[in-house]
Structure formats: structure tokens, C-alpha cells
Design an enzyme around this catalytic site. Sequence first.
Site, PDB file in Angstrom:
ATOM      1  N   HIS A 165       0.853  -1.203   0.000  1.00  0.00           N
ATOM      2  CA  HIS A 165       0.000   0.000   0.000  1.00  0.00           C
ATOM      3  C   HIS A 165       0.887   1.250   0.000  1.00  0.00           C
ATOM      4  O   HIS A 165       0.691   2.180   0.776  1.00  0.00           O
ATOM      5  CB  HIS A 165      -0.950   0.003   1.205  1.00  0.00           C
ATOM      6  CG  HIS A 165      -1.905  -1.157   1.214  1.00  0.00           C
ATOM      7  ND1 HIS A 165      -3.257  -1.020   1.085  1.00  0.00           N
ATOM      8  CD2 HIS A 165      -1.690  -2.487   1.328  1.00  0.00           C
ATOM      9  CE1 HIS A 165      -3.844  -2.220   1.125  1.00  0.00           C
ATOM     10  NE2 HIS A 165      -2.908  -3.124   1.269  1.00  0.00           N
ATOM     11  N   TYR A 206       3.901  -5.443   9.383  1.00  0.00           N
ATOM     12  CA  TYR A 206       3.787  -3.983   9.337  1.00  0.00           C
ATOM     13  C   TYR A 206       4.954  -3.365  10.121  1.00  0.00           C
ATOM     14  O   TYR A 206       5.506  -2.346   9.720  1.00  0.00           O
ATOM     15  CB  TYR A 206       2.453  -3.492   9.915  1.00  0.00           C
ATOM     16  CG  TYR A 206       1.222  -3.847   9.098  1.00  0.00           C
ATOM     17  CD1 TYR A 206       1.218  -4.933   8.223  1.00  0.00           C
ATOM     18  CD2 TYR A 206       0.049  -3.115   9.203  1.00  0.00           C
ATOM     19  CE1 TYR A 206       0.090  -5.267   7.497  1.00  0.00           C
ATOM     20  CE2 TYR A 206      -1.087  -3.436   8.466  1.00  0.00           C
ATOM     21  CZ  TYR A 206      -1.055  -4.524   7.617  1.00  0.00           C
ATOM     22  OH  TYR A 206      -2.175  -4.852   6.889  1.00  0.00           O
TER      23      TYR A 206
END
Length: 358
Positions: A66, A334
Site C-alpha cells: 500500500h 507492518y
Amino acid sequence: MNEPSAPPRPPFPLARWALIALAVGGLAGAFAYVAGYLDPQRLTPARVVDQLQTNGGLHPGYRRNHAKGVCVIGRFDSSGAAAAYSRAAVFAAGASTPLVGRFALPGGNPYAPDGGVPIRSFALRLTQPDGQQWRTGMNNMPVFPVATPQAFFEQLRATAPDPATGKPDPAKQKAFFEAHPETAAFRAWIKDRKPSASYATDSYYGLNAFYFVAADGARHAVRWRVDPDNGAAAAPLGAQDTDALAAELERRLAQGPLRWKLWATLAATGDPVDDATQVWPAQREQIDAGTVIVERAQDQASGECRDINYDPMVLPDGILASADPLLPARSAAYAESYRRRTAEEARAGGRPPQEAAR
Ligand code: HEM
């Protein structure tokens, strides 16, 4: 009279040295096992992020997935209806909680064309008055393609660009999907889905299940999503539309704030809470928890979302993670992505390398 001298200490027996060596070696081995050094095939956050880099290219300073996106600032106004199920301050009647969000496209390429894929994402960080935060990353698909971190990794490998053509190998993709029938609902969704012309007209789904924890400690399994209240969707983007979405968002925000209704769906007994490939039946009870309001946008290179890791396991008291195996895998990946991109930024002297790249 002379004091009797202390008896000579026996030499430290070899067996004891061996024991110590064994203990230290064992400990080092345990660390190496956990870190994945002993078994190069073992799935680790670093291997997942390496694979994301292989697929999307290495772009210093950017998120490893992303990567192309835009920061937004706003608030969440609670309706009070979810307060019976969750004691999180964010759901209290009349609560208005500031948020820093981010809209984005999937993949690790920050220069990806907006019209290339129909997937879009919306991440939120809500900060309560007591400092506790609720972070969530949502996608515009109602169902995730895979249920486990291993299958996610296999999917990345199957869709990696072939060095010879620069494009994914269709045979590898076909083999992956044939071996993973759980991807069927996702494939049915993406088959006819066109890339939307606006971040503002999509719904976004949390996909993983969580628990709401009420004031009396009662738990309810939930999934959440946000539905747009921003007018009808425009004609979809074409493949030639490279950078339409951020500018379109700015144009809309110049006219006023954008709104999404936050819905929490309550699971019934037996609904899967550890499998993001399975949608819960449509008749499940839905709670209108309040309104997500987006007031302004910021460039992601300098905006407030830049240094946020939208780790889905950062939750306030009143929301708990489920046993969905994707959740800890997301959290770890992440963190690894965040470590890499912020280290790159630090090496660039604090100046975002992403700005230098533009
Ligand atoms: C094992 C499965 C998954 C892995 C390994 C993974 C990996 C990643 C990574 C490494 C990032 C970049 C994080 C950063 O640097 O801040 C990311 C971003 C993101 N992921 Fe996932 N992901 C997974 C599943 C999911 C699922 C199920 C969802 C949706 C519910 C999701 C939604 C998002 C969103 C919205 C972002 C962008 C957050 C932002 O705008 O900063 N991911 N993902």
C-alpha cells in the site's frame, strides 16, 4: 600458630563446562529458531516483507505494501449504539474522536497507476482522550483471498513479476488459485470490479474478526466496515488514469467534509472468527456505530500519517483481537515494513527519501 590453609579447590569439572555450553548454545539455538535462521524455509516477517519488495520493487522510505496513498485528517462521531457492546471510549454516546487516516492502493509500487487495479484501502488511527488508540486498516473488498499468512506468502510468490517479462507468470497464478479454493469469493468479486474513480465512493471492510468487550466484560465477535455517504460513484477509471485519485479527493474536500457510516456486524454462534475468506450471512445484526468524517487531505510524504504504522493489533480497552492468524502476521509484517522505511528515512538525514524520489 598458623591458620590451617584452605583445601585446594577441585578443578572445575569438564562436565560442568559442557553443561554451561549446552545451556548457552541451547538458548542461542532457541533465538535462532524463533528468528528463522535455522530453517530458511520458515515464514518470518522479514521473508514476507522481502517478497513484497520483490513484487513491488524496492522504494526507500515507502511502505512495503500500500505504498501509494494520501493522508487524511478528520474525526469519528459516535452514535452511542455500539456502547452497549464495547466499553471503548471511542463508542461512548456523544464521543467525537480525532483521527489520522490514509487512503491507498495495494502493492509496493508508489508510482502504480490508479486505474491499474480495483483495490483501494482506508486506514484509521483514532486517539481517545485517555491516549489509547484504535488503529485499523480496511480494504474495499468484502472478503480476503486467503486465510493464513503462509497462503498470503504463496500468493505473493505466485504473482511476482517474472524477471524475463516483468509480468506475473499466468501459469503460476493459475496453479496458485487452483490449489487455493478458499480464494473463490475474492476472485468472484475482483472479476467484475472496475477501479473506482474516487476514494470517497467505496466501502471499506476490516475483514478480520475482533471482539467487542462490554462494560460487564461480555464479549461479542464483530467485523466492521465503513459505507460511504458521498453521492453516487462516477464512471470507473481506465488503465490510462495514473494519478487521478489524490487530486479527486482534494477537489471533493474543497466542497466540504466526506462521510462514511461505521457499521459493526455481530457474529452469531458458529460464524467463523478466524477465517477472513468467509463472509458472515447477510442477515446478521448490524450496529450503526457512528460516522467517520474526513475533513482534509495531506501529502503522504509530509503529512501526519507518514510515521504511523497502521498495526491492526493496536486496540483500545473494549476491543480485542480474535484468533485470526492473519492478525499477528500483519502486526509483525507492518512492524518490519515500518522499521525498514523509517531506517531509510533516518539514513537520509531525516528527510523523507520519498520526497527525494519525486
Ligand atoms: C498476512 C496478511 C497480510 C500481510 C503480510 C500484510 C502486509 C502489509 C504491509 C507490510 C503493509 C505496510 C505497512 C506499513 O509500512 O505501514 C500493509 C499495509 C496495509 N495492509 Fe496489509 N497485509 C496483510 C493482510 C491485510 C488485510 C487482511 C487487510 C485488510 C483488512 C490489510 C490492509 C492493509 C492496509 C489498509 C494497509 C495500508 C495501511 C496504510 O495506509 O498505511 N492487509 N500490509
